[in-house]
Design an enzyme around this catalytic site. Structure first.
Site, PDB file in Angstrom:
ATOM      1  N   LYS A 175       0.849  -1.189   0.000  1.00 59.86           N
ATOM      2  CA  LYS A 175       0.000   0.000   0.000  1.00 59.86           C
ATOM      3  C   LYS A 175       0.886   1.241   0.000  1.00 59.86           C
ATOM      4  O   LYS A 175       2.011   1.189   0.500  1.00 59.86           O
ATOM      5  CB  LYS A 175      -0.902   0.010   1.238  1.00 59.86           C
ATOM      6  CG  LYS A 175      -1.718  -1.250   1.454  1.00 59.86           C
ATOM      7  CD  LYS A 175      -2.837  -1.392   0.451  1.00 59.86           C
ATOM      8  CE  LYS A 175      -3.672  -2.645   0.762  1.00 59.86           C
ATOM      9  NZ  LYS A 175      -4.798  -2.803  -0.182  1.00 59.86           N
ATOM     10  N   HIS A 294      -6.440 -13.405  -7.663  1.00 58.98           N
ATOM     11  CA  HIS A 294      -7.295 -12.451  -6.958  1.00 58.98           C
ATOM     12  C   HIS A 294      -8.696 -12.519  -7.548  1.00 58.98           C
ATOM     13  O   HIS A 294      -8.854 -12.770  -8.742  1.00 58.98           O
ATOM     14  CB  HIS A 294      -6.739 -11.026  -7.059  1.00 58.98           C
ATOM     15  CG  HIS A 294      -7.352 -10.095  -6.065  1.00 58.98           C
ATOM     16  ND1 HIS A 294      -8.588  -9.521  -6.255  1.00 58.98           N
ATOM     17  CD2 HIS A 294      -6.918  -9.659  -4.849  1.00 58.98           C
ATOM     18  CE1 HIS A 294      -8.880  -8.760  -5.206  1.00 58.98           C
ATOM     19  NE2 HIS A 294      -7.889  -8.836  -4.336  1.00 58.98           N
TER      20      HIS A 294
END
Length: 475
Positions: A175, A294
């Site tokens: 992140k 994902h």
């Protein structure tokens, strides 16, 4: 009668519309071992009988159309049609039913999840006679399963490649997910891996944007992997997202990862599509790459209780199409996930033979006939206080994927990774000693804090963080 309207048997063609139940409702049908079985949750429109709705589903997802056609006489409909063989009301729900449909195997192309879904969840979901329709489960017969390669490697082969046993694997999504330069991104990866994580991860929407082109990211991440491996003596990896606008570009990115010698790549299998995913899975097996999956976009498809496709079906489809990891919710984090439902599809991902168990949402017994298993990935809003519950719920064959729960540590990425690793090792040791993680989890974490200042700092900053909302998708 003219030849144009004459059937094979020489019987005249009778045009017109007839009830679906006259052809597709077969309550006495005994399902075959080779049938694909489906359980649909139906909500018929007012005035539409459940039997007619169930038969419409069977018809529209197999050989039927809205009217009789003369070419019906040129084939054997009894051999190829879907059959609605049972309809049960859903307890506690008004005007909802579970329709069970059996499809003959010859309706489907071998080794193609794309073709299977095109038939079973195609136009029928827009059928006007139905207010809502949801595919709750599929039984994939061994005869069809054997036409798929499945995961490139599977759980045991991955453990052997990594030389890591007896505990869940630890990961972290870098992140902020968008905006970092490639060099700063690689630095974040290095700090997490040297701190004790097994993997770091590209976020699902990191592909090749102006602020960080894919090749630059791959190079700096590979440098971080090799440097952290040299320092720790452990095999490390980063899920390099190979998802791209074309299959050719996707495979080019996977080939670059292979040339760099990194162990794993990643794909967004729903937005990328099953054809692309299966192609990448074949490439990964042929070239020794692990494949992380994902599930971006899944909640658009699976979150509504009465319409769409349940995630257990998407999980089965992924095991067939191919992937070594797939995100599967956390139960305890920020994302939707009922415990029993989650454990049901986690077993469908990992185990070889899973018995029917309606208490966990499993409508059919599933035999995978030795198709490799898939690591479920617990990811989304988790931190060190969740570690006992995650270890107890998911067991060893899982990946516990942090993000803010690593990078949000007040001392930085590496101490955040240390806190994750120490809390995991403490929970695994306590479990192996016979302690009850569900009951003693907080105590176990507090004890570990005494000899890990990194864990102590993490526990202090996240001690009040909870995600307590009602679950939408329940049994």
């Amino acid at each position: 009668m003219s030849p144009q309207t004459e059937t094979k048997a020489g019987v005249g063609f009778k045009a017109g519309v007839k009830d679906y139940r006259l052809t597709y409702y077969t309550p006495d049908y005994e399902t075959k071992d080779t049938d694909i079985l489906a359980a649909f949750r139906m909500t018929p429109q007012p005035g539409v009988p459940a039997e007619e709705a169930g038969n419409a589903v069977a018809a529209e997802s197999s050989t039927g159309t809205w009217t009789t056609v003369w070419t019906d006489g040129l084939t054997n409909l009894d051999r190829y049609k879907g059959r609605c063989y049972d309809i049960d009301p859903v307890p506690g729900e008004e005007n909802q039913y579970i329709a069970y449909v059996a499809y003959p195997l010859d309706l489907f192309e071998e080794g193609s999840v794309t073709n299977m879904f095109t038939s079973i969840v195609g136009n029928v979901f827009g059928f006007k006679a139905l207010r809502a329709l949801r595919l709750e489960d599929l039984r994939i017969p061994p005869a069809y399963t054997k036409t798929f390669q499945g995961p490139p490697h599977g759980i045991q082969v991955e453990r052997d490649k990594l030389n890591k046993y007896g505990r869940p694997l630890l990961g972290c999504t870098i992140k902020p997910k968008l905006g970092l330069s490639a060099k700063n991104y690689g630095r974040a990866v290095y700090e997490c891996l040297r701190g004790g994580l097994d993997f770091t991860k590209d976020d699902e929407n990191v592909n090749s944007q102006p602020f960080m082109r894919w090749r630059d990211r791959f190079l700096f991440v590979a440098e971080a992997i090799y440097k952290s491996q040299a320092e720790t003596g452990e095999i490390k990896g980063h899920y390099l997202n190979a998802t791209a606008g074309t299959c050719e570009e996707m495979l080019k990115r996977a080939a670059c990862a292979r040339e760099l010698g990194v162990p794993i790549v990643m794909h967004d299998y729903l937005t990328g599509g099953f054809t692309a995913n299966t192609s990448l899975a074949f490439y990964c097996r042929d070239n020794g790459l692990l494949l992380h999956i994902h599930r971006a976009m899944h909640a658009v498809i699976d979150r509504q209780k009465n319409h769409g496709i349940h995630f257990r079906v998407l999980a089965k489809a992924l095991r067939m199409s191919g992937g070594d990891h797939i995100h599967a919710g956390t139960v305890v984090g920020k994302l939707e996930g009922d415990r029993q439902v989650t454990l049901g599809f986690v077993d469908l991902l990992r185990d070889d033979y899973i018995e029917k168990d309606r208490s966990r949402g499993i409508y059919f017994t599933q035999d995978w006939v030795s198709l490799p298993g898939v690591f479920p990935v617990a990811s989304g809003g988790i931190h060190v206080w969740h570690m006992p519950a995650l270890t107890e719920i998911f067991g060893d064959d899982s990946v516990l994927q942090f993000g803010g729960g690593t990078l949000g540590h007040p001392w930085g990425n590496a101490p955040g990774a240390v806190a994750n690793r120490v809390s995991l090792e403490a929970c695994v040791q306590a479990r192996n000693e016979g302690r009850d993680l569900a009951r003693e989890g907080n105590e176990i974490i507090r004890e570990a804090c005494k000899w890990s200042p990194e864990l102590s700092a993490a526990c202090e900053i996240w001690k009040e963080i909870k995600f307590e909302f009602d679950i939408i998708d329940t049994l």
